[in-house]
Design an enzyme around this catalytic site. Sequence first.
Site, PDB file in Angstrom:
ATOM      1  N   GLY A  11       0.772  -1.253   0.000  1.00  0.00           N
ATOM      2  CA  GLY A  11       0.000   0.000   0.000  1.00  0.00           C
ATOM      3  C   GLY A  11       0.797   1.293   0.000  1.00  0.00           C
ATOM      4  CE1 TYR A 150      -6.653   2.925  11.331  1.00  0.00           C
ATOM      5  CE2 TYR A 150      -8.466   4.244  10.489  1.00  0.00           C
ATOM      6  CZ  TYR A 150      -7.151   3.806  10.400  1.00  0.00           C
ATOM      7  OH  TYR A 150      -6.336   4.276   9.396  1.00  0.00           O
ATOM      8  CE  LYS A 154      -3.870   5.463  11.244  1.00  0.00           C
ATOM      9  NZ  LYS A 154      -2.449   5.503  10.849  1.00  0.00           N
ATOM     10  CG  PHE A 187      -7.056   0.391   5.450  1.00  0.00           C
ATOM     11  CD1 PHE A 187      -6.294   0.762   6.548  1.00  0.00           C
ATOM     12  CD2 PHE A 187      -8.421   0.680   5.457  1.00  0.00           C
ATOM     13  CE1 PHE A 187      -6.886   1.400   7.635  1.00  0.00           C
ATOM     14  CE2 PHE A 187      -9.008   1.308   6.540  1.00  0.00           C
ATOM     15  CZ  PHE A 187      -8.246   1.676   7.630  1.00  0.00           C
TER      16      PHE A 187
END
Length: 257
Positions: A11, A150, A154, A187
Site C-alpha cells: 500500500g 481505529y 489516528k 487496508f
Amino acid sequence: MIAFITGATSGIGQACAFAFAKSGYHLILTGRKQERLEALKQELAAFPVQVLCLCFDVRHREEATKAVESLDEKWRNIDVLVNNAGLALGLEPEYEGSFDDWDTMIDTNIKGLLTMTRLIVPGMVARNRGHVINIGSVAGDVAYANGNVYCATKAAVKALSDGLRVDLVDTAVRVTTVKPGLVQTNFSVTRFHGDQDRAHHVYEGIQPLTGEDIADVVLYAAQAPQHVQIAEVLVLATHQANGFTISRNPDRKESLS
Ligand code: NDP
Ligand code: 8X3
C-alpha cells in the site's frame, strides 16, 4: 539522503518506497514479511539507490531497538522517517468490539509509531537535521460509525505529531502529519480479517485514492525547502467530504476512469 519507511511491504508504504527511490533517496524499508521486503528490494534495483531491509514488528520494542541499533554508520544518518505501519481491525460498535483487535491497533498505530520516533529522532536532533512524516487519517478528525478505536488511534497520531513538533521547535527537525481519506490498498482486507468481498464494497461507486497519490504528498512534504514545514495535510478522494460523507455513484463514469 536516507528515508526510513515503516510498513513498506504494501500500500502507501510501498508506494512511498518507489516515490523516494525515484527521487534518489537511499531506503531503509521495514515490515514483518521478509520475503516481501526482499522482493521489493529486487523491484527497486531499477533505481540507482541502495536499499536496506529490516524485518521486524513495530509492536515489539526489543526487535525494533535491535533493528535500529544494527544500522552501521552509513545508514544511521536518517533524513526522513515515514511512520506508516498501521492498520484497522473490525468495524463494530465500541460496546461490542474485540479486545484483541483494540490491543493490536493501539500497539501498532500508537505505541509502534512512538517506538520508532523514540529510536530515530534523537539522531535527527543530534544532527539538527531530519523530518518525521506520520501517516494519520481523516478518521482521526471525527469518529465515524463503528470506527471508534481505529479513529482514536489516528487522533492520537495527530496529537503525537503536534506534540513532537512543539518539542522540536528549537531544532531544524520537521514534523508532518499526512491524513489520507479512502485509499484502496490492503487496508480494508485487513480490517475485515481477509473478507475480500466486504473490503471491495468500501470502494464501490467512488474512485478511491491510490497509495501513489499519498506517496506524492509525502514526498512533496519531504522535499519542501528547509524553511517550510508542512505541518498537516488532509487528502481526500474527490467525492469524499470527510470520514463519513461519501457520494457513491457507479454511473459517474467521468470520475471512474
Ligand atoms: P496496507 O494494509 O496495504 O499496509 C499496511 C502496512 O503496515 C503493511 O506494510 C503492513 O505490513 C504494515 N504493518 C501493519 N502492522 C505492522 C506491524 N505490527 N509491524 C510492522 N508493520 C506493520 O494498508 P495502507 O497502506 O492503507 O496503510 C498504511 C497506513 O496508512 C496505515 O497507518 C493506515 O492506518 C493509514 N491509512 C490508510 C488509509 C486507507 O484508506 N488505506 C487511509 C488513511 C490512513 P505487513 O505486510 O507485515 O502486515
Ligand atoms: C483509513 C481511512 O476512512 O477508511 O484511515 O478509516 S478510513
